[in-house]
Design an enzyme around this catalytic site. Structure first.
Site, mmCIF file in Angstrom:
data_model
loop_
_atom_site.group_PDB
_atom_site.id
_atom_site.type_symbol
_atom_site.label_atom_id
_atom_site.label_comp_id
_atom_site.label_asym_id
_atom_site.label_seq_id
_atom_site.Cartn_x
_atom_site.Cartn_y
_atom_site.Cartn_z
ATOM 1 N N ASP A 148 -8.179 -7.070 0.338
ATOM 2 C CA ASP A 148 -7.336 -7.189 1.524
ATOM 3 C C ASP A 148 -8.160 -6.696 2.692
ATOM 4 O O ASP A 148 -9.031 -5.832 2.528
ATOM 5 C CB ASP A 148 -6.085 -6.313 1.406
ATOM 6 C CG ASP A 148 -6.409 -4.840 1.659
ATOM 7 O OD1 ASP A 148 -6.979 -4.212 0.753
ATOM 8 O OD2 ASP A 148 -6.121 -4.339 2.752
ATOM 9 N N ASP A 176 0.864 -1.167 0.000
ATOM 10 C CA ASP A 176 0.000 0.000 0.000
ATOM 11 C C ASP A 176 0.911 1.230 0.000
ATOM 12 O O ASP A 176 1.993 1.200 0.561
ATOM 13 C CB ASP A 176 -0.867 -0.056 1.271
ATOM 14 C CG ASP A 176 -2.086 0.828 1.149
ATOM 15 O OD1 ASP A 176 -2.188 1.548 0.140
ATOM 16 O OD2 ASP A 176 -2.919 0.808 2.057
ATOM 17 N N CYS A 203 -14.045 -27.245 8.875
ATOM 18 C CA CYS A 203 -12.896 -26.389 8.540
ATOM 19 C C CYS A 203 -11.630 -27.239 8.589
ATOM 20 O O CYS A 203 -11.448 -28.053 9.493
ATOM 21 C CB CYS A 203 -12.791 -25.212 9.517
ATOM 22 S SG CYS A 203 -11.330 -24.183 9.197
ATOM 23 N N CYS A 217 -8.775 -26.048 13.829
ATOM 24 C CA CYS A 217 -9.995 -26.860 13.849
ATOM 25 C C CYS A 217 -9.686 -28.353 13.807
ATOM 26 O O CYS A 217 -10.460 -29.167 14.313
ATOM 27 C CB CYS A 217 -10.924 -26.470 12.702
ATOM 28 S SG CYS A 217 -11.683 -24.857 12.967
ATOM 29 N N CYS A 219 -8.485 -26.076 8.822
ATOM 30 C CA CYS A 219 -7.320 -25.375 9.371
ATOM 31 C C CYS A 219 -6.709 -26.167 10.535
ATOM 32 O O CYS A 219 -7.351 -27.048 11.103
ATOM 33 C CB CYS A 219 -7.689 -23.955 9.821
ATOM 34 S SG CYS A 219 -8.366 -23.846 11.487
ATOM 35 N N HIS A 228 -7.217 -19.861 12.047
ATOM 36 C CA HIS A 228 -8.561 -20.217 11.575
ATOM 37 C C HIS A 228 -9.176 -19.102 10.720
ATOM 38 O O HIS A 228 -9.691 -19.360 9.627
ATOM 39 C CB HIS A 228 -9.490 -20.529 12.749
ATOM 40 C CG HIS A 228 -10.920 -20.619 12.331
ATOM 41 N ND1 HIS A 228 -11.459 -21.744 11.731
ATOM 42 C CD2 HIS A 228 -11.918 -19.683 12.344
ATOM 43 C CE1 HIS A 228 -12.721 -21.505 11.414
ATOM 44 N NE2 HIS A 228 -13.026 -20.263 11.776
HETATM 45 ZN ZN LIG Z 1 -10.641 -23.622 11.327
#
Ligand SMILES: [Zn+2]
Length: 383
Positions: free
Chosen positions: A266, A93, A304, A309, A306, A335
């Site tokens: 973003d 940026d 999920c 999780c 991730c 997450h």
């Molecule tokens: Zn997750």
């Protein structure tokens, strides 16, 4: 070499587009979400975790990195990629947003802004020339032009002045030297005023940048105004180049923007809300410390993929947050960032399969926004 941006498919029912942006440091599949690494780190996450979450590009910030650590150190390190240990694409940026939202402005001058650092009050100057020099030193893969981003409460006259300045400064940025293979994106301002958006878009696109951002959205205006600003700008952006809506948004807002023809996003929300102890799900946000998570031994969100999780329960994460253990905030960040990146992956898969309109409808219908989240978006500090 592959063309810089390839438009792979257009959705039959909305303005959504499937694309691919190729840079020497890697390919970015669009629509894309870019985690924000303002200070040379995506807060609480390391590059390995970002890769695992599916990040193909991250953000860095001219204003903040120029103040600390300063360009002498970045140059000596061999650029921002080496300094922070991330070898994928980086978008920087230009600092315009921070100067106008964060710093104490002393004076807007023809070639930039004189302001006081928000850290120690030092008198500094940032304009098109300086912003491009800093981004050249950072060595980002995509640099943004320095623009004038007025608050949404500005009068039409103030917005008009900001548009004129933005156009003039875009021209000055265009003439500046770049880092090798660095792409430069123009920015369209104009607030909620259709004629100003059109004027700015026509003038900035005429300068011939590699992509175009819709700026001045997500600066505290109501959501309907934000959508309108995108709708007013999009028709004047060349279809063969990437479009980027700066500083957005919630999962539902991202789906809405994709449907309006935006390719890149973003937002600080995933990491900022994680630090507040808030997890994103497809249905809205969850306050992890809440009593209802006390003995909830399910993951943050069923299904999920991730790390958080796959390995931890809500009850455990709630406990970590309650006793101020760093792992709690780190796992919420893992997450939340994965959720945003997986959302974009699902959107791209649906676009390829021709089922985006249905997914769009589902995402928006399932997501219940919270006021706390919408207000957290508006603070410029950690952008
Ligand atoms: Zn997750």
């Amino acid at each position: 070499m592959a063309p810089m941006f390839e438009l792979l498919k257009r959705d039959a029912h909305t303005k959504a587009r499937l694309g691919r942006l190729t840079t020497p440091r890697g390919v970015i599949d669009t629509p894309a979400f870019m985690p924000v690494g303002t200070q040379g780190t995506v807060k609480a996450l390391d590059p390995r975790e970002l890769r695992e979450a599916g990040a193909q590009i991250i953000l860095g910030n001219t204003y903040h990195l120029n103040i600390r650590p300063g360009m002498d150190i970045i140059r000596a390190a061999g650029g921002l990629h080496r300094f922070m240990g991330w070898d994928g694409p980086i978008l920087t940026d230009s600092g315009g947003f921070q100067v106008f939202s964060l710093a104490k402005i002393r004076k807007i001058k023809p070639h930039g802004v004189e302001f006081r650092s928000h850290v120690d009050g030092t008198l500094l100057f940032l304009g098109p020339k300086e912003a491009m020099e800093i981004q050249q030193a950072l060595g980002s893969d995509i640099a943004m032009v320095f623009d004038d981003c007025p608050p949404h409460t500005s009068t039409p006259r103030e917005v008009q002045a900001a548009v004129e300045r933005t156009i003039r400064w875009a021209q000055e940025c265009r003439a500046q030297p770049r880092a090798p293979a660095q792409l430069v994106f123009g920015i369209v301002q104009g607030g909620a005023h259709a004629p100003l958006r059109e004027q700015c878009a026509r003038a900035v696109t005429a300068l011939g940048f590699d992509g175009y951002a819709i700026g001045g959205v997500s600066v505290g205006e109501p959501e309907s105004e934000m959508m309108k600003a995108v709708e007013m700008t999009e028709p004047f952006l060349p279809s063969g180049q990437p479009r980027y809506a700066m500083g957005l948004g919630t999962p539902a807002q991202l789906a809405e923007m994709v449907a309006r023809g935006v390719d890149m996003f973003d937002c600080v929300l995933p990491t900022r809300m994680a630090r507040n102890g808030t997890a994103f799900t497809r249905k809205g946000t969850v306050i992890m410390k809440a009593a209802f998570n006390k003995t909830d031994f399910r993951p943050i969100e069923e299904g999920c993929d991730c790390f958080a999780c796959r390995h931890f329960t809500r009850a455990y994460l709630r406990h970590l947050l309650n006793v101020d253990e760093i792992l709690g905030v780190r796992m919420l960040s893992v997450h939340n960032v994965r959720l945003f990146l997986k959302l974009m992956l699902d959107i791209r898969t649906a676009l390829a399969a021709g089922t985006f309109a249905e997914l769009h409808r589902q995402i928006v219908a399932n997501y219940v926004p919270s006021r706390k989240v919408l207000s957290a978006r508006q603070n410029g500090v950690a952008r």
